[in-house]
Design an enzyme around this catalytic site. Structure first.
Site, short mmCIF file in Angstrom:
data_model
loop_
_atom_site.label_atom_id
_atom_site.label_comp_id
_atom_site.label_asym_id
_atom_site.label_seq_id
_atom_site.Cartn_x
_atom_site.Cartn_y
_atom_site.Cartn_z
N LYS A 39 0.89 -1.15 -0.09
CA LYS A 39 0.03 0.01 0.07
C LYS A 39 0.87 1.30 -0.06
CE LYS A 39 -3.90 -2.39 2.16
NZ LYS A 39 -4.76 -2.50 3.32
N ASP B 126 -10.45 3.72 4.39
CA ASP B 126 -10.89 2.19 4.45
C ASP B 126 -12.64 2.20 4.33
OD1 ASP B 126 -9.30 0.33 4.42
OD2 ASP B 126 -8.62 0.33 6.25
N GLN C 138 -4.15 -1.37 9.82
CA GLN C 138 -4.52 -2.78 9.10
C GLN C 138 -5.29 -3.76 9.97
OE1 GLN C 138 -3.99 -3.27 5.76
NE2 GLN C 138 -4.20 -5.60 5.88
N1 GUN Z 1 -7.43 -6.20 6.31
C1 GUN Z 1 -7.83 -6.95 5.22
N2 GUN Z 1 -8.06 -6.03 4.31
C2 GUN Z 1 -8.23 -4.97 4.76
C3 GUN Z 1 -8.42 -3.74 4.27
O1 GUN Z 1 -8.90 -3.45 3.20
N3 GUN Z 1 -8.32 -2.80 5.14
C4 GUN Z 1 -7.76 -2.82 6.39
N4 GUN Z 1 -7.42 -1.65 7.17
N5 GUN Z 1 -7.18 -3.96 6.71
C5 GUN Z 1 -7.62 -5.03 6.04
#
Ligand code: GUN
Length: 286
Positions: A53, A120, A97
């Site tokens: 990311k 998110d 995350q």
């Molecule tokens: N864990 C798995 N997918 C995601 C996501 O799209 N965002 C976040 N913050 N954690 C995740």
């Protein structure tokens, strides 16, 4: 029938190019879009995701910071850090995350992120806006799936869509977006009786269970569109999705591969959400 493979890598690259142009335009106005990514603990998959990311942000000209904390970080320290980032004008998006260590209340963490920086789209007010058809941020994975369907000209209005998996991250927001686009939506979960009965009625099947081979070709209507959100590792260390790709591709009309399908789109849409957050700040300052 052998299904057309939907190329998430190519579409994500196009979206990221557009983000880079928008980032350059904002930078010229004195605002460099900024994303803070927080990861707590040492889960290897999470470490890979957050690194990808941040790297994608940097490539598109976004300012991004990766904050990696040990498993022992207290909830209070994490909440304090989020509050500081909420007040930091160089940061337009904050992503924590998931999953978090068990001693941290993930709901409380998400609610502490300022809704305007919740790239998110997981904050309760963003979930509510999505549900009422006025989204501020669409959660990245379902948003990426909608972009793929649009780019592939797959009709959603009037289609029967079945989502396998009812998570807050994918299944539920996916249902909201498909429903808003005019699909008739069913969300299946681990207690669903006769999953195949549901999937065999679907024009569009989205699978997000985290379990390999949840859906195979015998469970599909001929010509269905199959979107595989899963990323799993086989015992041999190969990546695979939640769909049995080989049997599904013989029945479906279009299918996303793993890797190279939904995964790159999730990252691309995170960049889109971050640039939109920064553009809103810029517009509000005019
Ligand atoms: N864990 C798995 N997918 C995601 C996501 O799209 N965002 C976040 N913050 N954690 C995740």
């Amino acid at each position: 029938m052998t299904a057309r493979i939907i190329d998430g890598v190519a579409l994500a690259a196009k979206i990221r190019e557009d983000v880079a142009l928008r980032a350059a335009a904002l930078s010229a106005k004195g605002i460099q879009p900024g994303l803070a990514v927080i990861v707590v603990g040492s889960d290897p998959a999470s470490q890979v995701y957050v690194r990808n990311k941040v790297a994608a942000c940097q490539k598109a000209g976004l300012h991004s910071v990766l904050e990696s904390y040990p498993e022992t970080m207290t909830q209070e320290a994490l909440l304090d850090r989020i509050k500081t980032l909420n007040a930091d004008s160089k940061i337009h998006g904050i992503l924590v995350q998931l999953p978090l260590p068990a001693h941290i209340d993930a709901h409380l963490v998400i609610e502490t992120i300022a809704a305007a920086k919740d790239v998110d789209g997981f904050h309760i007010s963003n979930a509510g806006l999505l549900m009422t058809g006025k989204p501020l941020f669409r959660p990245c994975t379902p948003y990426g799936v909608m972009k793929m369907l649009e780019a592939e000209k797959i009709p959603v209005r009037g289609a029967v869509a079945v989502i396998v998996g009812a998570s807050n991250i994918v299944g539920k927001p996916m249902a909201m977006l498909l429903q808003s686009a005019g699909a008739t939506v069913t969300i299946c979960n681990s207690k669903t009786r006769d999953l195949a009965w549901h999937t065999r009625h679907a024009d569009i099947v989205v699978v997000a269970t985290g379990k390999p081979r949840t859906v195979n070709g015998s469970m599909l209507k001929p010509g269905a569109v199959v979107i595989d959100v899963g990323i799993n590792r086989t015992p041999e260390g190969k990546l695979c999705g939640d769909v049995d790709f080989e049997s599904a591709r013989e029945v479906a009309s279009a299918i996303t591969p793993v890797p190279g399908g939904v995964g790159p789109m999730t990252i691309a849409m995170l960049l889109v959400n971050t640039i939109e957050a920064a553009e809103r700040v810029q517009q509000a300052s005019i």
